[in-house]
Scaffold this active site. Sequence first.
Site, PDB file in Angstrom:
ATOM      1  N   ALA A 244       0.846  -1.201   0.000  1.00  0.00           N
ATOM      2  CA  ALA A 244       0.000   0.000   0.000  1.00  0.00           C
ATOM      3  C   ALA A 244       0.883   1.253   0.000  1.00  0.00           C
ATOM      4  O   ALA A 244       1.273   1.745  -1.078  1.00  0.00           O
ATOM      5  CB  ALA A 244      -0.930  -0.035   1.202  1.00  0.00           C
ATOM      6  N   ARG A 245       1.213   1.748   1.175  1.00  0.00           N
ATOM      7  CA  ARG A 245       2.142   2.874   1.298  1.00  0.00           C
ATOM      8  C   ARG A 245       3.052   2.612   2.493  1.00  0.00           C
ATOM      9  O   ARG A 245       2.596   2.174   3.562  1.00  0.00           O
ATOM     10  CB  ARG A 245       1.389   4.188   1.515  1.00  0.00           C
ATOM     11  CG  ARG A 245       0.765   4.777   0.257  1.00  0.00           C
ATOM     12  CD  ARG A 245       1.840   5.253  -0.743  1.00  0.00           C
ATOM     13  NE  ARG A 245       1.273   5.866  -1.922  1.00  0.00           N
ATOM     14  CZ  ARG A 245       0.970   5.233  -3.058  1.00  0.00           C
ATOM     15  NH1 ARG A 245       1.177   3.927  -3.161  1.00  0.00           N
ATOM     16  NH2 ARG A 245       0.482   5.890  -4.081  1.00  0.00           N
ATOM     17  N   GLU A 274      10.750   5.967   1.386  1.00  0.00           N
ATOM     18  CA  GLU A 274      11.095   5.549   0.029  1.00  0.00           C
ATOM     19  C   GLU A 274      11.908   6.611  -0.704  1.00  0.00           C
ATOM     20  O   GLU A 274      11.538   7.784  -0.643  1.00  0.00           O
ATOM     21  CB  GLU A 274       9.767   5.305  -0.706  1.00  0.00           C
ATOM     22  CG  GLU A 274       9.856   4.309  -1.807  1.00  0.00           C
ATOM     23  CD  GLU A 274       8.462   3.853  -2.240  1.00  0.00           C
ATOM     24  OE1 GLU A 274       7.688   3.361  -1.395  1.00  0.00           O
ATOM     25  OE2 GLU A 274       8.173   4.010  -3.414  1.00  0.00           O
ATOM     26  N   HIS A 292       8.733  -1.010  -5.208  1.00  0.00           N
ATOM     27  CA  HIS A 292       7.454  -0.330  -5.505  1.00  0.00           C
ATOM     28  C   HIS A 292       7.016  -0.592  -6.954  1.00  0.00           C
ATOM     29  O   HIS A 292       6.988   0.316  -7.784  1.00  0.00           O
ATOM     30  CB  HIS A 292       7.550   1.187  -5.239  1.00  0.00           C
ATOM     31  CG  HIS A 292       6.189   1.800  -5.027  1.00  0.00           C
ATOM     32  ND1 HIS A 292       5.996   2.960  -4.310  1.00  0.00           N
ATOM     33  CD2 HIS A 292       4.961   1.404  -5.447  1.00  0.00           C
ATOM     34  CE1 HIS A 292       4.699   3.258  -4.303  1.00  0.00           C
ATOM     35  NE2 HIS A 292       4.051   2.338  -4.992  1.00  0.00           N
TER      36      HIS A 292
HETATM   37  C1  GLV Z   1       0.885   2.993  -6.679  1.00  0.00           C
HETATM   38  O1  GLV Z   1       1.432   2.851  -5.644  1.00  0.00           O
HETATM   39  C2  GLV Z   1      -0.260   3.840  -6.890  1.00  0.00           C
HETATM   40  O2  GLV Z   1      -0.737   4.505  -5.959  1.00  0.00           O
HETATM   41  O3  GLV Z   1      -0.724   3.879  -8.030  1.00  0.00           O
END
Ligand code: GLV
Length: 343
Positions: A244-245, A274, A292
């Site tokens: 996700a994040r 990141e 990512h």
């Molecule tokens: C990827 O992490 C997005 O938010 O598209």
Amino acid sequence: MSRGRPRAFVTRLLPEPAPSLLGEVFELCGNLGDRPLTSREILEGVPGASAIVCTLADRIDAAVLSAAGAELRVVSNFAVGFDNIDVTAATKRGVLVATTPDVLTEATAELTWALILAAARRVVEGDALVRSGRFTGWSPSLLLGKELTGGVLGIVGMGRIGRAVARRAAGFGMRVLYTRRSGPLPAEAVPGGEQWGFAANLHALLASADVVSLHVPLGPETRHLISAPELAAMKWDAILVNAARGPVVDEAALAETLRQGHLFAAALDVYENEPVITPGLEGLTNVVLLPHVGSATVATRRKMAESAARNAIAAVRGLPGVNAVNLQVPCVPPCARVDQWRV
Ligand code: GLV
């Protein structure tokens, strides 16, 4: 006010058809290379732009929005997440913030399962062993992993991507347990024959899940959602997956938890700072680290490029169909047809 074509400031070279579509409508400026721009380059490049087309790695804050000036109609993000954009500041300025939902759901769900399987079956460790020349033949005890069949997949955040991950669980014989901010899913959102369980709260899910997969957006209420107490609440042999994040997980706490031998493994596609990796994680063999790449398939990146370009075009033309996250943007001239955004 500009007299000719509106300007679009593009922060990074995007795949086709974004350049072609944008080029039909806008005078393009910005970055035609694959290097991220510095904050200063963005600040200096945006003045006079009607559209900023950016990536999740670009910070579009109040200063950038203000530097862009009164012509700015839209910030079109090449991503579904939008935590890189100050949406409150954009809304105050009457600027739409658009994203690329839906088109990346399946690719991200596939990558999530790649992380789950890699962590459970020690795929990266096995690959490294073979490459190192230390593989001496089959062994009854070599790289024993964690069986998924019969286990519980805990999904934190049951939006589009969470549900796509859940749909695949049946194929691996896993039961699904989930949390969702707005309560249990309506029955019609659950595929026929499935019995996805709604967890009363996060800790109830953490205590029961064999795999915990995070699918919440990043915001003040989800920053460090998974920290030391939550990690301690997980089963000792559970797997944590984050596609996700990064800041949803307190990575220092995760590294310490793993170092102490709690949890079977973790698998991360995103990072708290990141692209910097929190010290302690890279030295652990039971952590899978990806750069990512959740939405990184050829087909999906193409669809994202089209969506980001069409969002920017529709926004400056005042047309419906913008995937905006701040639909309450007030009408500001010259976008006289703003009402159509409210579909
Ligand atoms: C990827 O992490 C997005 O938010 O598209």
